[in-house]
Design an enzyme around this catalytic site. Structure first.
Site, mmCIF file in Angstrom:
data_model
loop_
_atom_site.group_PDB
_atom_site.id
_atom_site.type_symbol
_atom_site.label_atom_id
_atom_site.label_comp_id
_atom_site.label_asym_id
_atom_site.label_seq_id
_atom_site.Cartn_x
_atom_site.Cartn_y
_atom_site.Cartn_z
ATOM 1 N N ASP A 170 0.851 -1.191 0.000
ATOM 2 C CA ASP A 170 0.000 0.000 0.000
ATOM 3 C C ASP A 170 0.890 1.246 0.000
ATOM 4 O OD1 ASP A 170 -3.221 0.546 1.030
ATOM 5 O OD2 ASP A 170 -1.795 2.213 1.056
ATOM 6 N N ASN B 238 -12.973 -3.373 2.206
ATOM 7 C CA ASN B 238 -14.033 -2.376 2.320
ATOM 8 C C ASN B 238 -14.961 -2.490 1.119
ATOM 9 O OD1 ASN B 238 -12.835 -1.344 4.676
ATOM 10 N ND2 ASN B 238 -11.469 -0.042 3.476
ATOM 11 N N GLN C 178 -14.754 2.346 1.089
ATOM 12 C CA GLN C 178 -13.951 1.923 -0.064
ATOM 13 C C GLN C 178 -13.598 3.118 -0.940
ATOM 14 O OE1 GLN C 178 -15.853 -0.988 -2.641
ATOM 15 N NE2 GLN C 178 -13.922 -1.468 -3.680
ATOM 16 N N HIS D 140 -10.133 -5.237 -3.333
ATOM 17 C CA HIS D 140 -8.821 -5.454 -2.723
ATOM 18 C C HIS D 140 -8.982 -5.852 -1.268
ATOM 19 C CE1 HIS D 140 -9.886 -1.161 -2.424
ATOM 20 N NE2 HIS D 140 -9.300 -1.164 -1.243
HETATM 21 P P1 AMP Z 1 -9.749 1.495 0.345
HETATM 22 O O1 AMP Z 1 -9.954 2.748 1.111
HETATM 23 O O2 AMP Z 1 -10.116 0.249 1.092
HETATM 24 O O3 AMP Z 1 -10.361 1.544 -1.039
HETATM 25 O O4 AMP Z 1 -8.187 1.366 0.157
HETATM 26 C C1 AMP Z 1 -7.517 1.836 -0.962
HETATM 27 C C2 AMP Z 1 -6.052 1.735 -0.619
HETATM 28 O O5 AMP Z 1 -5.319 1.824 -1.820
HETATM 29 C C3 AMP Z 1 -5.544 2.827 0.305
HETATM 30 O O6 AMP Z 1 -5.000 2.235 1.478
HETATM 31 C C4 AMP Z 1 -4.499 3.556 -0.538
HETATM 32 O O7 AMP Z 1 -3.391 3.973 0.221
HETATM 33 C C5 AMP Z 1 -4.127 2.504 -1.551
HETATM 34 N N1 AMP Z 1 -3.626 2.994 -2.838
HETATM 35 C C6 AMP Z 1 -4.218 3.883 -3.669
HETATM 36 N N2 AMP Z 1 -3.494 4.058 -4.785
HETATM 37 C C7 AMP Z 1 -2.428 3.240 -4.670
HETATM 38 C C8 AMP Z 1 -1.305 2.955 -5.498
HETATM 39 N N3 AMP Z 1 -1.129 3.543 -6.694
HETATM 40 N N4 AMP Z 1 -0.388 2.057 -5.059
HETATM 41 C C9 AMP Z 1 -0.539 1.466 -3.859
HETATM 42 N N5 AMP Z 1 -1.586 1.673 -3.052
HETATM 43 C C10 AMP Z 1 -2.514 2.551 -3.430
#
Ligand code: AMP
Ligand code: ZN
Length: 114
Positions: A30, A87, A94, A100
């Site tokens: 992440d 989420n 989410q 994910h």
């Molecule tokens: P959610 O809030 O459950 O949708 O989590 C999305 C997650 O994706 C967050 O923890 C972000 O930090 C992560 N994220 C978003 N863009 C990227 C990226 N390009 N590479 C790695 N993680 C990412």
């Protein structure tokens, strides 16, 4: 999906810190880690969330949870414990609409996402 950031990561159009990859899934770090270990585990095929799953996805989902467990073992967090969370939708918190699982560990977690 065209504008999906995680689909772009799967296609290599956006860089990621890859941890594991096979035919069906990808695991990467992440970008904004909430714990010493914070991996994201995604299916390579686009699905918005687990709310989109059908009977056809049962083996994929099993493979994802098994992979998450193996990642936790490999990262050394399985012994003390870890969190596996996904989420779903707006009120589920989410942000990225590509299914994910967060794999979190390496510190004491509590509360919502810890
Ligand atoms: P959610 O809030 O459950 O949708 O989590 C999305 C997650 O994706 C967050 O923890 C972000 O930090 C992560 N994220 C978003 N863009 C990227 C990226 N390009 N590479 C790695 N993680 C990412
Ligand atoms: Zn996608």
């Amino acid at each position: 999906m065209e504008d999906c950031v995680f689909c772009k990561i799967v296609k290599g159009e956006i860089p990621s810190d890859k941890v594991y990859e096979d035919k069906e899934v990808l695991v990467f770090r992440d970008i904004n880690p909430q714990a010493p270990v914070h991996f994201l585990l995604i299916p390579k095929k686009h699905m918005n969330s687990v709310a989109d799953m059908t009977e056809d996805d049962l083996s994929l989902m099993g493979h994802m949870i098994n992979t998450a467990n193996r990642m936790a073992v490999a990262a050394g967090i399985a012994g003390k414990g870890f969190r596996l969370v996904t989420n779903v939708g707006t009120e589920g918190g989410q942000g990225v609409l590509h299914l994910h699982w967060h794999i979190l560990g390496g510190r004491q977690l509590s509360g919502e996402l810890g």
